[in-house]
Scaffold this motif. Structure first.
Motif, PDB file in Angstrom:
ATOM      1  N   VAL A 141       0.857  -0.927  -0.174  1.00 43.68           N
ATOM      2  CA  VAL A 141       0.467  -0.064  -0.025  1.00 43.68           C
ATOM      3  C   VAL A 141       0.752   1.012   0.110  1.00 43.68           C
ATOM      4  O   VAL A 141       0.821   2.615  -0.594  1.00 43.68           O
ATOM      5  N   ASN A 142       2.083   1.139   0.729  1.00 43.20           N
ATOM      6  CA  ASN A 142       3.293   2.334   0.809  1.00 43.20           C
ATOM      7  C   ASN A 142       3.347   2.578  -0.209  1.00 43.20           C
ATOM      8  O   ASN A 142       3.782   3.765  -1.059  1.00 43.20           O
ATOM      9  N   LEU A 143       3.837   1.929  -1.477  1.00 43.92           N
ATOM     10  CA  LEU A 143       4.125   1.462  -2.513  1.00 43.92           C
ATOM     11  C   LEU A 143       3.837   2.089  -3.307  1.00 43.92           C
ATOM     12  O   LEU A 143       4.489   2.623  -4.361  1.00 43.92           O
ATOM     13  N   ASP A 144       2.499   1.510  -3.476  1.00 41.74           N
ATOM     14  CA  ASP A 144       1.577   2.401  -4.647  1.00 41.74           C
ATOM     15  C   ASP A 144       1.218   3.354  -4.374  1.00 41.74           C
ATOM     16  O   ASP A 144       1.395   4.115  -5.045  1.00 41.74           O
ATOM     17  N   LYS A 145       1.431   4.159  -3.482  1.00 45.46           N
ATOM     18  CA  LYS A 145       1.176   5.501  -2.949  1.00 45.46           C
ATOM     19  C   LYS A 145       2.078   6.369  -3.252  1.00 45.46           C
ATOM     20  O   LYS A 145       1.811   7.701  -3.659  1.00 45.46           O
ATOM     21  N   GLU A 146       3.559   6.040  -2.898  1.00 45.59           N
ATOM     22  CA  GLU A 146       4.676   6.145  -3.293  1.00 45.59           C
ATOM     23  C   GLU A 146       4.532   6.447  -4.953  1.00 45.59           C
ATOM     24  O   GLU A 146       5.257   7.482  -5.440  1.00 45.59           O
ATOM     25  N   TYR A 147       4.491   5.579  -5.467  1.00 47.42           N
ATOM     26  CA  TYR A 147       4.485   5.631  -7.122  1.00 47.42           C
ATOM     27  C   TYR A 147       3.365   6.678  -7.870  1.00 47.42           C
ATOM     28  O   TYR A 147       3.497   6.977  -8.330  1.00 47.42           O
ATOM     29  N   PHE A 148       2.098   6.303  -6.736  1.00 46.75           N
ATOM     30  CA  PHE A 148       1.067   7.529  -6.868  1.00 46.75           C
ATOM     31  C   PHE A 148       1.102   8.504  -7.752  1.00 46.75           C
ATOM     32  O   PHE A 148       1.316   9.656  -8.403  1.00 46.75           O
TER      33      PHE A 148
END
Length: 108
Positions: free
Chosen positions: A24-31
């Protein structure tokens, strides 16, 4: 049973194995990076500008960190011409911006 072991051994180094919170944190960073990229391109930011470098350097670090956690041999063996690359959702303008910014960063 043997089939299951083979299947899990193949995906053990996959990005899908990240812990739920980590993913979830990774997805937020990439987004966040994708949205900033769209803003930079829409504003016709020079890929060699300080603003672009402030964007590209953390993106390179995050990408390297992400790739270090997955099996890159599997990624390299995928023929990206045969199927759409869901990991590359960029427009041609965004691809050109990234290409030029990465090229400039490599000269620094």
């Amino acid at each position: 049973m043997q089939e299951r072991k083979i299947y899990y051994s193949k995906i053990k180094d996959s990005i899908h194995n990240f812990r739920s919170e980590e993913r979830v944190n990774l997805d937020k960073e990439y987004f966040s990076f994708f949205m900033n990229l769209k803003r930079l391109v829409a504003n016709e930011t020079n890929p060699e500008s300080d603003e672009a470098l402030k964007f590209i350097k953390p993106l390179v670090a995050l990408t390297n960190q992400t790739l270090s956690k997955i099996d890159t041999a599997e990624i390299k063996s995928t023929n990206l011409n045969d199927e759409p690359n869901l990991l590359n959702p960029f427009t041609e303008e965004e691809k050109n911006f990234l290409k030029n910014a990465f090229a400039y960063l490599s000269t620094k």
